[in-house]
Design an enzyme around this catalytic site. Structure first.
Site, short mmCIF file in Angstrom:
data_model
loop_
_atom_site.label_atom_id
_atom_site.label_comp_id
_atom_site.label_asym_id
_atom_site.label_seq_id
_atom_site.Cartn_x
_atom_site.Cartn_y
_atom_site.Cartn_z
N GLU A 141 0.88 -1.13 0.30
CA GLU A 141 -0.11 -0.08 -0.05
C GLU A 141 0.76 1.40 -0.04
O GLU A 141 0.75 2.07 0.98
CB GLU A 141 -0.80 -0.09 1.32
CG GLU A 141 -1.69 -1.26 1.56
CD GLU A 141 -2.57 -1.49 2.59
OE1 GLU A 141 -2.29 -0.33 3.88
OE2 GLU A 141 -3.44 -2.27 2.75
N GLY B 35 2.09 5.02 -0.72
CA GLY B 35 1.63 6.42 -0.89
C GLY B 35 2.64 7.26 -1.09
O GLY B 35 2.95 7.73 -2.41
N ARG C 226 1.86 20.21 6.76
CA ARG C 226 2.97 19.44 7.19
C ARG C 226 4.12 20.15 8.01
O ARG C 226 4.31 19.62 8.93
CB ARG C 226 3.80 18.62 6.02
CG ARG C 226 2.64 17.77 5.20
CD ARG C 226 3.15 16.90 4.23
NE ARG C 226 4.05 15.88 4.95
CZ ARG C 226 5.27 15.73 5.23
NH1 ARG C 226 6.09 16.84 4.84
NH2 ARG C 226 5.63 14.79 5.90
N CYS D 231 -3.60 33.54 10.48
CA CYS D 231 -3.21 34.17 11.84
C CYS D 231 -2.88 33.06 12.75
O CYS D 231 -3.75 33.00 13.68
CB CYS D 231 -4.70 34.99 12.27
SG CYS D 231 -5.06 35.69 10.87
C1 LIG Z 1 -1.43 5.94 4.89
C2 LIG Z 1 -1.37 4.64 4.80
C3 LIG Z 1 -0.81 3.86 3.85
C4 LIG Z 1 0.41 4.68 3.22
O1 LIG Z 1 1.49 5.19 3.76
P1 LIG Z 1 2.66 5.79 3.16
O2 LIG Z 1 3.38 6.20 4.06
O3 LIG Z 1 2.27 6.95 2.27
O4 LIG Z 1 3.32 4.86 2.18
C5 LIG Z 1 -0.96 2.62 3.57
N1 LIG Z 1 -1.71 1.73 4.45
C6 LIG Z 1 -2.67 2.45 5.40
C7 LIG Z 1 -3.65 1.46 6.09
C8 LIG Z 1 -2.40 3.75 5.78
O5 LIG Z 1 -3.18 4.36 6.74
#
Ligand SMILES: *Cc1c(COP(=O)(O)O)cnc(C)c1O
Length: 422
Positions: free
Chosen positions: A273, A275, A312, A342
């Site tokens: 997964e 991101g 961030r 602000c």
């Molecule tokens: C946020 C998240 C990701 C992605 O994390 P990255 O650090 O962006 O790779 C994958 N799986 C779950 C369950 C998440 O909450």
């Protein structure tokens, strides 16, 4: 590697001048490079070529449907954490059989959405959720495939707000309850346990915590298989870190090699997964200098983007590199780059040495492709910025800038109140 760089002294995204985009779209604006996304996706997926794998891009990192459609065209599935994200993934054409649904707080409506769409599996994060999933599945007469998300109590050594695998964090189910939960699920024919899942945090810069978590999962996996459960998917989440400044995260190949070595003998289909590692360095936030000033000897550069556009730095003390859009070879200064909101937390850099800036200059806040636009808000009644996707010589507006009318459109004054007051 990304496709942002200077050509004849002007910052470009691929072959498009940032100045040309700003002329048309204004500031602040998020600009993404499709070549960079493609490259990152390919390097990542190629690294796992030798094992059966489904790459479920973590939609929450950047959920613009054009980005999702681009990733879909590369073969990506999706990891979603809400009904909204599920809808986005489906809208982008991602196959439901490549969608996993994570998150500790799925509502009944969201579970129904997932069941009706016939997604690959739910990553279940509590025994109560498993119970509810089973009830809804029975009501809809749809079999719910699930994996249990294990809380492995592993320290991912990242910022506390994005560490999700520790015993004190809200995520997942403790190891010692997993077997029991699986046994309970067996009583409901509408529940079908098909895997195990873990996600220990984000922006990890070493492979050891991943391997430690996988070792725990392997132990559970073998126990479950011995008990007769037919497990198929090992979902090891996302979390691989990127370079914002001086970090030294493992390369995707190194990450993959360590993982493959660990899981090869299980005969599992691996689910990943990712991101941030796909989109983080594929985006920038371009903003314009409104004013400069010196307060009590401290130099401030005030820009037209704020913490509502990119939170961030305020939220995680995150570092983002900042560069001028027009290359400057003259002197540098130590400045705070701040927004108009602000709040004193509204900053992008503090005491940072960057080339001297003046009113009207454009700057790029780098590495703003992940957890950036998606976390934007309307605080201070500020419309969210536009988003642009570049592809070679061309650029596309993939989200128009919000207007103040957009913000007001959802609100109403109670009926009967007159304009002179209550
Ligand atoms: C946020 C998240 C990701 C992605 O994390 P990255 O650090 O962006 O790779 C994958 N799986 C779950 C369950 C998440 O909450």
């Amino acid at each position: 590697m990304h496709y942002f760089g200077y050509k004849k002294g002007v910052l470009h995204c691929e072959n498009v001048s940032i100045i040309d985009i700003v002329k048309e779209v204004g500031t602040p604006v998020y600009i993404y490079s499709s070549k960079t996304i493609k490259r990152h996706y390919k390097v990542f997926s190629d690294s796992f070529k030798e094992v059966p794998v489904i790459i479920c891009y973590s939609v929450k990192a950047n959920s613009n449907i054009a980005i999702l459609a681009l990733l879909k065209s590369l073969g990506a599935g999706a990891d979603v954490v809400s009904g909204g994200e599920l809808k986005r993934a489906l809208r982008a054409g991602i196959s439901p059989q490549k969608i996993v649904f994570s998150g500790v707080g799925k509502t009944e409506e969201e579970i129904e959405m997932g069941l009706k769409a016939e997604i690959l599996m739910f990553n279940v994060e509590s025994l109560e959720e498993l119970q509810v999933l089973g009830e809804i599945a029975k009501k809809l007469k749809k079999v719910a495939s699930f994996a249990l998300r294990v809380n492995p109590n592993v320290d991912s050594k990242t910022h506390p707000y994005i560490a999700t695998g520790l015993s004190q964090s809200k995520f997942g189910i403790p190891e010692d309850l997993i077997i029991e939960a699986y046994k309970i699920s067996f009583q409901n024919p509408y529940l079908k346990g098909i895997g195990l899942d873990v996600h220990i945090g984000s922006q990890l810069t070493s492979v050891e915590p991943f391997i430690e978590a996988i070792k725990r999962l392997k132990k559970l996996w073998k126990e479950l298989v011995n008990l007769g459960f037919e497990l198929k998917y090992l979902d090891i989440g996302g979390g691989l870190g990127i370079v914002y400044g001086s970090e030294e995260p493992p390369l995707p190949q190194e990450y993959a090699e360590a993982i493959i070595k660990e899981i090869k003998d299980l005969g599992a289909i691996l689910i990943l997964e990712p991101g941030r590692v796909i989109v983080g360095n594929a985006g920038i936030l371009v903003t314009k200098v409104l004013y400069t000033k010196t307060n009590w000897g401290r130099n401030f550069v005030i820009v037209d983007a704020g913490m509502n556009d990119l939170i961030r730095p305020a939220l995680y003390q995150a570092y983002h590199k900042i560069v001028p859009v027009e290359e400057k070879l003259d002197q540098e200064e130590i400045v705070d780059v701040v927004g108009p909101v602000c709040e004193s937390g509204d900053f992008f850099a503090r005491e940072r040495k960057i080339p001297s800036l003046r009113r009207g200059d454009l700057i790029a806040i780098m590495s703003a492709g992940a957890y950036s636009f998606v976390m934007s808000s309307n605080y201070n009644s500020r419309p969210r910025p536009a988003e642009v996707l570049v592809e070679g010589e061309d650029f596309y507006l993939i989200r128009r800038r919000e207007t103040i009318e957009d913000l007001l459109a959802l609100e109403s004054i109670p009926h009967g109140w007159n304009s002179s007051g209550i």
